[in-house]
Design an enzyme around this catalytic site. Structure first.
Site, PDB file in Angstrom:
ATOM      1  N   HIS A 314       0.793  -1.232   0.000  1.00 53.90           N
ATOM      2  CA  HIS A 314       0.000   0.000   0.000  1.00 53.90           C
ATOM      3  C   HIS A 314       0.825   1.282   0.000  1.00 53.90           C
ATOM      4  O   HIS A 314       0.341   2.333  -0.440  1.00 53.90           O
ATOM      5  CB  HIS A 314      -0.912  -0.028   1.236  1.00 53.90           C
ATOM      6  CG  HIS A 314      -1.979   1.014   1.260  1.00 53.90           C
ATOM      7  ND1 HIS A 314      -2.143   1.970   0.278  1.00 53.90           N
ATOM      8  CD2 HIS A 314      -2.973   1.255   2.160  1.00 53.90           C
ATOM      9  CE1 HIS A 314      -3.169   2.744   0.575  1.00 53.90           C
ATOM     10  NE2 HIS A 314      -3.681   2.334   1.708  1.00 53.90           N
ATOM     11  N   LYS A 393     -27.047   3.022  -4.549  1.00 50.24           N
ATOM     12  CA  LYS A 393     -26.638   4.399  -4.800  1.00 50.24           C
ATOM     13  C   LYS A 393     -27.758   5.177  -5.477  1.00 50.24           C
ATOM     14  O   LYS A 393     -28.000   6.354  -5.166  1.00 50.24           O
ATOM     15  CB  LYS A 393     -25.390   4.388  -5.672  1.00 50.24           C
ATOM     16  CG  LYS A 393     -24.799   5.753  -5.972  1.00 50.24           C
ATOM     17  CD  LYS A 393     -23.530   5.613  -6.787  1.00 50.24           C
ATOM     18  CE  LYS A 393     -22.919   6.971  -7.106  1.00 50.24           C
ATOM     19  NZ  LYS A 393     -21.671   6.833  -7.898  1.00 50.24           N
ATOM     20  N   LYS A 397     -29.838   8.546  -4.127  1.00 48.65           N
ATOM     21  CA  LYS A 397     -30.000   9.791  -4.878  1.00 48.65           C
ATOM     22  C   LYS A 397     -31.459  10.243  -4.904  1.00 48.65           C
ATOM     23  O   LYS A 397     -31.751  11.446  -4.875  1.00 48.65           O
ATOM     24  CB  LYS A 397     -29.483   9.612  -6.302  1.00 48.65           C
ATOM     25  CG  LYS A 397     -27.967   9.566  -6.411  1.00 48.65           C
ATOM     26  CD  LYS A 397     -27.520   9.445  -7.861  1.00 48.65           C
ATOM     27  CE  LYS A 397     -26.010   9.472  -7.983  1.00 48.65           C
ATOM     28  NZ  LYS A 397     -25.558   9.339  -9.395  1.00 48.65           N
ATOM     29  N   ASP A 404     -22.219   7.318  -0.290  1.00 51.74           N
ATOM     30  CA  ASP A 404     -21.129   7.256   0.680  1.00 51.74           C
ATOM     31  C   ASP A 404     -21.615   7.661   2.065  1.00 51.74           C
ATOM     32  O   ASP A 404     -21.317   7.002   3.072  1.00 51.74           O
ATOM     33  CB  ASP A 404     -19.998   8.174   0.220  1.00 51.74           C
ATOM     34  CG  ASP A 404     -18.879   8.269   1.246  1.00 51.74           C
ATOM     35  OD1 ASP A 404     -18.619   7.265   1.933  1.00 51.74           O
ATOM     36  OD2 ASP A 404     -18.264   9.337   1.357  1.00 51.74           O
ATOM     37  N   TYR A 426     -12.347   5.894  10.592  1.00 52.79           N
ATOM     38  CA  TYR A 426     -11.450   6.497   9.606  1.00 52.79           C
ATOM     39  C   TYR A 426     -12.012   6.200   8.220  1.00 52.79           C
ATOM     40  O   TYR A 426     -12.189   5.043   7.851  1.00 52.79           O
ATOM     41  CB  TYR A 426     -10.054   5.889   9.737  1.00 52.79           C
ATOM     42  CG  TYR A 426      -9.051   6.320   8.679  1.00 52.79           C
ATOM     43  CD1 TYR A 426      -8.000   7.157   9.007  1.00 52.79           C
ATOM     44  CD2 TYR A 426      -9.139   5.874   7.368  1.00 52.79           C
ATOM     45  CE1 TYR A 426      -7.063   7.546   8.052  1.00 52.79           C
ATOM     46  CE2 TYR A 426      -8.217   6.261   6.405  1.00 52.79           C
ATOM     47  CZ  TYR A 426      -7.192   7.094   6.758  1.00 52.79           C
ATOM     48  OH  TYR A 426      -6.268   7.475   5.813  1.00 52.79           O
ATOM     49  N   THR A 439      -3.918  11.284   0.622  1.00 56.37           N
ATOM     50  CA  THR A 439      -5.231  11.167   1.255  1.00 56.37           C
ATOM     51  C   THR A 439      -5.340  12.098   2.457  1.00 56.37           C
ATOM     52  O   THR A 439      -4.356  12.629   2.946  1.00 56.37           O
ATOM     53  CB  THR A 439      -5.493   9.725   1.744  1.00 56.37           C
ATOM     54  OG1 THR A 439      -4.508   9.397   2.745  1.00 56.37           O
ATOM     55  CG2 THR A 439      -5.442   8.735   0.595  1.00 56.37           C
TER      56      THR A 439
END
Length: 523
Positions: A314, A393, A397, A404, A426, A439
């Protein structure tokens, strides 16, 4: 449109938030997790810091930002990854299974063909980067930093005492030569395969398949190998000690480690077969202890029945980079209709090179211990994947909510129901609109989410009141995400001040939840 890396140097610098702004956001994030008394104490300490040492550190950080376009750049990889001593497998690596079972259902004997098609597609992506023809990414009219793609191929994390090193060997065609080989691990053995020709073309699909078939057959015919890859699963200081010992006892080992270090990608042939969706995800996240070289930035994991996944180190790159790569590979597989129907003609190519480590009893014992320890670590990982059509999703909407935000709030509610407390969380937001951006931390547990979960557990609260609090919580989450994407979160700023303080050697940020408070585990 521009070449791949053309606009990287012109991206705006990473901003330095004001100290007042960061302290305010930090305190707001603390509220759902502490008692009123703890909050008062935290506010006192934060205010003292902001009025004293914080001012000095802030000024020094602003000075650094005038010297560097990204003031976090030289700190980030060591602080976030390379100094961490826990095993990177499971704890840090990005792993996941393929979602292509509808196109490639489990089928014994299909591994070589599928690995060939996947790897060939991966090498086509490598060529886009090498030739700088991958279009620069743009989101909402903003160009994104593309530098992470330089660490996708021929990049390896090398163990070292206290702090690891990242070796990057990728170069564009205009910058110079680049490695041309893969590493393949099968049945505990390691091989090197040249896949890029002198004229920069990829060997043909049939030729690549022939090489993989030879490795599969050869590794099986000579029996189980030592599985030196297992050493990459251990504590980083332990691995550094064994890495040095490998080099010290034989120059052959040093040469092999150099070949692995420079390999474009790692290809792992595993003896595992598919199970449930949860078992497949678990296996991809854990890799194959005998064959996965977890230090490689890009690895493909191919099971005996043709199912596959990936496991990637990562530290040099974030999720969007790997997601872009995966989408490209899937598109190329779809373009070929998931099979190869071209010429079967092959040239006479050099045989894959069998890389045979020189081992002594101490290293053999270290490998055996690594396998046992990793088996325990892997058994402690639970993976559950929920495939549900109850919500989506699109449905979010329709309610004027972001998917998210809905997911983050659902996590908060689930945790609250299970543990009767708020969940310190997190969530990652990308800052790639800035020079070398990586990030920022979205602290998605907010006072607004706490108010909503409290209402959801209150049988006397009306649906209308719950809906109103849900909308407020979603709005608060969206605001934090946008602030983080714009370089105005609090965590990276606090990290920068902390690291600057360590370098100065005169002060450590005394925030209770960042140091030794009884509730430090929460954030």
């Amino acid at each position: 449109m521009g070449s791949t890396f053309e606009y990287d140097e012109s991206l705006p610098p990473l901003p330095v938030p004001t100290l007042e702004e960061t302290c305010r956001k930090y305190l707001n994030s603390v509220k759902p997790h502490v008692t009123p008394e703890e909050l008062l104490r935290t506010e006192f300490i934060v205010n003292m810091f902001a009025a004293g040492e914080g001012k000095q550190l802030q000024e020094k950080l602003k000075q650094k930002s005038r010297r560097m376009k990204n003031w976090l750049d030289d700190w980030w990889e060591p602080a976030a990854y390379l100094t961490v001593r826990t095993p990177i497998a499971i704890h840090s690596n990005i792993g996941g299974q393929s979602w292509l079972e509808s196109k490639w259902p489990p089928l014994l004997g299909s591994r070589c063909e599928r690995a060939t098609l996947w790897v060939y597609s991966a090498l086509e992506f490598f060529q886009l980067l090498r030739r700088e023809t991958l279009p620069p990414h743009v989101i909402a009219g903003k160009r994104l930093a593309m530098n992470q793609f330089r660490s996708l191929f021929a990049c390896t994390r090398v163990p070292s005492p206290s702090v690891d090193r990242l070796h990057r060997h990728f170069k564009t065609a205009s910058e110079g030569p680049c490695p041309r080989h893969l590493m393949v691990a099968s049945n505990g053995h390691v091989y090197s395969v040249d896949v890029i020709c002198e004229d920069e073309s990829i060997i043909s699909i049939s030729e690549l398949k022939q090489q993989f078939s030879w490795i599969e057959s050869h590794s099986k015919s000579i029996g189980r190998g030592p599985g030196v890859s297992a050493l990459t699963t251990t504590n980083r200081d332990i691995w550094a000690k064994n890495w040095k010992h490998l080099v010290d006892i034989s120059s052959t080992n040093k040469e092999i480690l150099d070949v692995i270090d420079k390999a474009l990608i790692c290809v792992t042939f595993s003896d595992a077969t598919s199970g449930t969706i949860n078992e497949n995800a678990h296996q991809a996240m854990c890799g194959d202890v005998h064959n996965s070289w977890f230090d490689k930035s890009l690895s493909g994991l191919f099971n005996a029945d043709g199912t596959f996944g990936s496991n990637n180190e990562h530290s040099p790159a974030d999720g969007l980079t790997y997601l872009t790569f995966s989408h490209f590979v899937e598109a190329r597989l779809q373009y070929r209709n998931w099979t190869y129907k071209g010429s079967e003609a092959v040239r006479k190519l050099p045989q894959p090179r069998h890389l045979q480590f020189i081992l002594n009893p101490m290293l053999c014992q270290a490998i055996e211990s690594a396998v046992k320890d990793y088996s325990v670590l892997a058994s402690n990982l639970d993976v559950k994947i929920i495939d549900s059509d109850i919500y989506s999703k699109q449905k979010a909407k329709l309610s004027h909510l972001r998917g998210d935000s809905v997911v983050q709030l659902a996590l908060q509610l689930a945790y609250r129901r299970l543990h009767n407390m708020n969940a310190p969380t997190y969530e990652s937001a990308m800052t790639q609109k800035f020079y070398h951006g990586r990030t920022e931390t979205v602290r998605s547990c907010t006072p607004e989410s706490s108010n909503w979960t409290t209402a959801m557990l209150d049988p006397k609260c009306t649906k209308q009141a719950k809906l109103s609090l849900l909308e407020k919580a979603a709005d608060a989450h969206l605001l934090i995400v946008e602030e983080c994407q714009n370089g105005r979160g609090c965590d990276r700023h606090l990290l920068g001040l902390q690291l600057l303080a360590v370098e100065e050697g005169d002060v450590i940020i005394p925030f209770p939840l960042l140091t030794s408070s009884s509730c430090s585990y929460q954030l």
